[in-house]
Write a protein that holds these residues in place. Sequence first.
Motif, PDB file in Angstrom:
ATOM      1  N   VAL A 111       0.860  -1.183   0.000  1.00 39.65           N
ATOM      2  CA  VAL A 111       0.000   0.000   0.000  1.00 39.65           C
ATOM      3  C   VAL A 111       0.894   1.230   0.000  1.00 39.65           C
ATOM      4  O   VAL A 111       1.528   1.534   1.013  1.00 39.65           O
ATOM      5  CB  VAL A 111      -0.893   0.025   1.272  1.00 39.65           C
ATOM      6  N   PRO A 112       0.999   1.941  -1.143  1.00 38.08           N
ATOM      7  CA  PRO A 112       1.805   3.166  -1.132  1.00 38.08           C
ATOM      8  C   PRO A 112       1.151   4.210  -0.231  1.00 38.08           C
ATOM      9  O   PRO A 112      -0.071   4.312  -0.184  1.00 38.08           O
ATOM     10  CB  PRO A 112       1.776   3.648  -2.592  1.00 38.08           C
ATOM     11  N   GLN A 113       1.974   4.960   0.484  1.00 40.02           N
ATOM     12  CA  GLN A 113       1.421   5.991   1.374  1.00 40.02           C
ATOM     13  C   GLN A 113       2.282   7.251   1.328  1.00 40.02           C
ATOM     14  O   GLN A 113       3.501   7.182   1.352  1.00 40.02           O
ATOM     15  CB  GLN A 113       1.364   5.467   2.811  1.00 40.02           C
ATOM     16  N   GLY A 114       1.603   8.407   1.216  1.00 39.72           N
ATOM     17  CA  GLY A 114       2.295   9.700   1.303  1.00 39.72           C
ATOM     18  C   GLY A 114       2.014  10.294   2.660  1.00 39.72           C
ATOM     19  O   GLY A 114       2.444   9.786   3.691  1.00 39.72           O
ATOM     20  N   GLY A 115       1.232  11.374   2.681  1.00 35.86           N
ATOM     21  CA  GLY A 115       0.921  12.051   3.946  1.00 35.86           C
ATOM     22  C   GLY A 115      -0.215  11.409   4.712  1.00 35.86           C
ATOM     23  O   GLY A 115      -0.542  11.839   5.812  1.00 35.86           O
ATOM     24  N   ASN A 116      -0.850  10.393   4.113  1.00 39.84           N
ATOM     25  CA  ASN A 116      -1.985   9.700   4.750  1.00 39.84           C
ATOM     26  C   ASN A 116      -3.122  10.673   5.096  1.00 39.84           C
ATOM     27  O   ASN A 116      -3.781  10.525   6.112  1.00 39.84           O
ATOM     28  CB  ASN A 116      -1.515   8.927   5.991  1.00 39.84           C
ATOM     29  N   THR A 117      -3.330  11.662   4.213  1.00 41.41           N
ATOM     30  CA  THR A 117      -4.436  12.603   4.421  1.00 41.41           C
ATOM     31  C   THR A 117      -5.640  12.260   3.542  1.00 41.41           C
ATOM     32  O   THR A 117      -6.636  12.976   3.541  1.00 41.41           O
ATOM     33  CB  THR A 117      -4.027  14.057   4.106  1.00 41.41           C
ATOM     34  N   GLY A 118      -5.531  11.191   2.763  1.00 35.77           N
ATOM     35  CA  GLY A 118      -6.621  10.810   1.862  1.00 35.77           C
ATOM     36  C   GLY A 118      -7.911  10.553   2.633  1.00 35.77           C
ATOM     37  O   GLY A 118      -7.873  10.172   3.804  1.00 35.77           O
ATOM     38  N   LEU A 119      -9.033  10.758   1.953  1.00 33.82           N
ATOM     39  CA  LEU A 119     -10.317  10.724   2.651  1.00 33.82           C
ATOM     40  C   LEU A 119     -11.180   9.524   2.251  1.00 33.82           C
ATOM     41  O   LEU A 119     -12.357   9.471   2.587  1.00 33.82           O
ATOM     42  CB  LEU A 119     -11.073  12.040   2.388  1.00 33.82           C
ATOM     43  N   VAL A 120     -10.592   8.563   1.504  1.00 32.73           N
ATOM     44  CA  VAL A 120     -11.406   7.430   1.030  1.00 32.73           C
ATOM     45  C   VAL A 120     -10.798   6.065   1.380  1.00 32.73           C
ATOM     46  O   VAL A 120     -11.033   5.071   0.691  1.00 32.73           O
ATOM     47  CB  VAL A 120     -11.661   7.529  -0.500  1.00 32.73           C
ATOM     48  N   LEU A 121      -9.992   6.020   2.426  1.00 36.82           N
ATOM     49  CA  LEU A 121      -9.367   4.769   2.888  1.00 36.82           C
ATOM     50  C   LEU A 121      -8.511   4.121   1.798  1.00 36.82           C
ATOM     51  O   LEU A 121      -8.505   2.898   1.647  1.00 36.82           O
ATOM     52  CB  LEU A 121     -10.433   3.767   3.370  1.00 36.82           C
ATOM     53  N   GLY A 122      -7.762   4.958   1.055  1.00 34.61           N
ATOM     54  CA  GLY A 122      -6.894   4.422   0.006  1.00 34.61           C
ATOM     55  C   GLY A 122      -5.487   4.147   0.496  1.00 34.61           C
ATOM     56  O   GLY A 122      -4.774   3.317  -0.062  1.00 34.61           O
ATOM     57  N   SER A 123      -5.055   4.829   1.555  1.00 34.83           N
ATOM     58  CA  SER A 123      -3.643   4.794   1.929  1.00 34.83           C
ATOM     59  C   SER A 123      -3.369   3.924   3.156  1.00 34.83           C
ATOM     60  O   SER A 123      -2.253   3.922   3.675  1.00 34.83           O
ATOM     61  CB  SER A 123      -3.156   6.225   2.210  1.00 34.83           C
ATOM     62  N   VAL A 124      -4.386   3.206   3.618  1.00 33.88           N
ATOM     63  CA  VAL A 124      -4.174   2.323   4.775  1.00 33.88           C
ATOM     64  C   VAL A 124      -4.389   0.860   4.358  1.00 33.88           C
ATOM     65  O   VAL A 124      -5.184   0.573   3.461  1.00 33.88           O
ATOM     66  CB  VAL A 124      -5.112   2.688   5.958  1.00 33.88           C
ATOM     67  N   PRO A 125      -3.673  -0.067   5.024  1.00 38.28           N
ATOM     68  CA  PRO A 125      -3.802  -1.478   4.646  1.00 38.28           C
ATOM     69  C   PRO A 125      -5.122  -2.064   5.129  1.00 38.28           C
ATOM     70  O   PRO A 125      -5.799  -1.469   5.972  1.00 38.28           O
ATOM     71  CB  PRO A 125      -2.621  -2.128   5.371  1.00 38.28           C
ATOM     72  N   ASP A 126      -5.459  -3.234   4.606  1.00 37.05           N
ATOM     73  CA  ASP A 126      -6.699  -3.898   5.049  1.00 37.05           C
ATOM     74  C   ASP A 126      -6.475  -4.570   6.412  1.00 37.05           C
ATOM     75  O   ASP A 126      -5.424  -4.383   7.049  1.00 37.05           O
ATOM     76  CB  ASP A 126      -7.207  -4.881   3.976  1.00 37.05           C
ATOM     77  N   GLY A 183     -11.379  10.672  -4.802  1.00 40.44           N
ATOM     78  CA  GLY A 183     -11.057   9.343  -5.310  1.00 40.44           C
ATOM     79  C   GLY A 183     -12.041   8.284  -4.823  1.00 40.44           C
ATOM     80  O   GLY A 183     -13.115   8.597  -4.289  1.00 40.44           O
ATOM     81  N   ILE A 184     -11.649   7.021  -4.978  1.00 43.62           N
ATOM     82  CA  ILE A 184     -12.532   5.891  -4.679  1.00 43.62           C
ATOM     83  C   ILE A 184     -12.022   5.105  -3.468  1.00 43.62           C
ATOM     84  O   ILE A 184     -12.792   4.790  -2.558  1.00 43.62           O
ATOM     85  CB  ILE A 184     -12.637   4.960  -5.919  1.00 43.62           C
ATOM     86  N   GLY A 185     -10.719   4.785  -3.458  1.00 42.71           N
ATOM     87  CA  GLY A 185     -10.129   4.039  -2.345  1.00 42.71           C
ATOM     88  C   GLY A 185     -10.894   2.757  -2.068  1.00 42.71           C
ATOM     89  O   GLY A 185     -11.419   2.099  -2.973  1.00 42.71           O
ATOM     90  N   ALA A 186     -10.956   2.399  -0.763  1.00 43.81           N
ATOM     91  CA  ALA A 186     -11.772   1.238  -0.377  1.00 43.81           C
ATOM     92  C   ALA A 186     -13.188   1.704  -0.044  1.00 43.81           C
ATOM     93  O   ALA A 186     -14.143   0.938  -0.130  1.00 43.81           O
ATOM     94  CB  ALA A 186     -11.142   0.551   0.836  1.00 43.81           C
ATOM     95  N   LEU A 187     -13.314   3.003   0.299  1.00 44.89           N
ATOM     96  CA  LEU A 187     -14.583   3.518   0.804  1.00 44.89           C
ATOM     97  C   LEU A 187     -15.693   3.517  -0.244  1.00 44.89           C
ATOM     98  O   LEU A 187     -16.837   3.183   0.054  1.00 44.89           O
ATOM     99  CB  LEU A 187     -14.366   4.950   1.322  1.00 44.89           C
ATOM    100  N   LYS A 188     -15.355   3.898  -1.481  1.00 48.86           N
ATOM    101  CA  LYS A 188     -16.415   4.062  -2.485  1.00 48.86           C
ATOM    102  C   LYS A 188     -16.355   2.989  -3.564  1.00 48.86           C
ATOM    103  O   LYS A 188     -16.932   3.153  -4.638  1.00 48.86           O
ATOM    104  CB  LYS A 188     -16.285   5.452  -3.123  1.00 48.86           C
ATOM    105  N   GLY A 208      -7.742  -4.125  -3.538  1.00 51.92           N
ATOM    106  CA  GLY A 208      -8.945  -3.765  -2.774  1.00 51.92           C
ATOM    107  C   GLY A 208      -9.280  -2.287  -2.858  1.00 51.92           C
ATOM    108  O   GLY A 208     -10.244  -1.836  -2.263  1.00 51.92           O
ATOM    109  N   LYS A 209      -8.462  -1.522  -3.590  1.00 48.15           N
ATOM    110  CA  LYS A 209      -8.760  -0.107  -3.769  1.00 48.15           C
ATOM    111  C   LYS A 209      -9.256   0.102  -5.213  1.00 48.15           C
ATOM    112  O   LYS A 209      -8.777  -0.566  -6.127  1.00 48.15           O
ATOM    113  CB  LYS A 209      -7.514   0.765  -3.517  1.00 48.15           C
ATOM    114  N   ILE A 210     -10.165   0.966  -5.392  1.00 39.63           N
ATOM    115  CA  ILE A 210     -10.842   1.316  -6.656  1.00 39.63           C
ATOM    116  C   ILE A 210     -11.656   0.126  -7.189  1.00 39.63           C
ATOM    117  O   ILE A 210     -12.870   0.184  -7.257  1.00 39.63           O
ATOM    118  CB  ILE A 210      -9.894   1.817  -7.766  1.00 39.63           C
ATOM    119  N   LEU A 211     -10.946  -0.970  -7.580  1.00 39.69           N
ATOM    120  CA  LEU A 211     -11.644  -2.101  -8.222  1.00 39.69           C
ATOM    121  C   LEU A 211     -11.860  -3.235  -7.223  1.00 39.69           C
ATOM    122  O   LEU A 211     -11.051  -3.429  -6.325  1.00 39.69           O
ATOM    123  CB  LEU A 211     -10.825  -2.612  -9.405  1.00 39.69           C
TER     124      LEU A 211
END
Length: 468
Positions: free
Chosen positions: A66-81, A428-433, A465-468
């Motif tokens: 799981v690539p991660q930058g500042g971990n400020t994303g709002l759709v659960l894209g930057s955290v592992p399952d 974005g979509i992440g895991a949330l959407k 598990g992100k987007i698709l």
Amino acid sequence: MMEFLTQCRGIVGDAYVLDAPADMAPFLTDWRGRFTGKALAVLRPGSVEQVAALVRACAEHRVALVPQGGNTGLVLGSVPDASGAQVVLSLVRLNSIRQVDPVNRTMTVDAGCILQQIQEAAAAEGCLFPLSLAAEGSCTIGGNLSTNAGGTAVLRYGNTRELCLGLEVVTPQGEIWSGLRGLRKDNTGYDLRDLFIGAEGTLGIITGAVLKLYPQPKASITALAALPSPADALQLLVLMQDHCGSSLTGFELMSRYCLALVAEQFPQLPKPFAEPHPQYVLLELSSSESEQHAVGLLEHAIGAALERGVINDAVVATSVAQSAGLWQLREHIPLAQAKAGKNIKHDISLPVSRIADFIAVTGPRLETAFPGCQLVCFGHLGDGNLHYNVAPPVGISNEDFLDNQDKVNRVVHDSVVSFGGSISAEHGIGALKRGELAHYKSAVELNMMRAIKAALDPLGIMNPGKIL
Ligand SMILES: Cc1cc2nc3c(=O)[nH]c(=O)nc-3n(C[C@H](O)[C@H](O)[C@H](O)COP(=O)(O)OP(=O)(O)OC[C@H]3O[C@@H](n4cnc5c(N)ncnc54)[C@H](O)[C@@H]3O)c2cc1C
């Protein structure tokens, strides 16, 4: 997995492979604190070559990352399952400004540079890097590119995609693709750069980028207009664009409820009007000539809007401090919401011309389904982007109301799609959407996306598990 971790330690050194729970904790929970995942380890490479070697190790051992930058994303894209089998690959140690070219008006940067650091480096050369958002002190350019972030200057300068000329990417096979071209014209086949931008780390890891720079405006002036309705706000947008052209750099809609919430939670902030109005628009004009020029343009356009009855009233900031005060009202809406309690958030976009009709129709639909619910509706009207958040009726707890999330989403997103809009404008979509994406995208579009994913990442190790 011991062998895998030993290999990783050999690549980056013991200090940069974190596997103690306390060390990993800051990397595992999303910004809003809605989800905490588990990880095998957090890897912190310090060079592009180390990123590539780590990805090769992941591919060899079939470890998802799981690539991660500042971990400020709002759709659960930057955290592992929750499996504990994935690794987080943090890019923040890759944080050098590699080169600034003021004549080509470009800057080449590492992906882990903080957005604010990039803005400041551009300013030091007398240039503007226009991407700006409330998380700019923490988010990285790699994350901005991977989510194609929007922010407050899209109206004039476009999304992050439009601010990027070239990329360097580590592929899922652990190869380094150097596409760091500072070219404004380059028609040499498929645009691979555009595939990685907005891919949320599912196709590869962005390690570097060539960004576009612009001349610094000489002055920016802000005004707050009070209006009867969102339809009037659209008329004002057209009028302002006709009068001011590309000098119009901000156009933010805020409902009466939004500013009332800000006044309640932050009573120290300015209250520009004695009486409340149904809607407000925050306008920003930038001039490459002078402050006088910007004020003249703005006053002329506001005068025309008042004369035509498009707006009820307006306050024009006459100083930088006053401008900042007006922007603070806009920026404090999310903070005021957070203080008031959790609500159900939507980051949607619509054709600009249809926004007023969407607002007129969707509110009553929600009221029918959830009587008394309260709408916090604001956003980048000039880009067709609304933050359309639904708070509980008085007397119902925020936590209890969150149980309605799926049903509320269905009402809002069905309405968005019926107006030709998108269920995710900039977050974005992440895991949330992911479920919402599968619900609304056509099979043709989803199949093309799956084919791209399978072609570039056949092992499925890139942020699964992100987007698709
Ligand atoms: C207060 C606040 C305000 C915000 N305002 C806005 C706004 O106005 N507009 C807007 O668009 N967003 C906004 N956001 C959302 C967020 O800041 C942006 O999405 C930002 O671009 C994420 O950057 P990041 O470095 O934190 O990325 P992260 O959160 O770490 O990651 C985001 C996604 O990108 C992937 N990723 C990260 N780095 C890389 C890389 N180098 N290579 C490949 N994939 C990578 C991750 O896997 C994840 O899927 C806001 C967030 C907050 C907390």
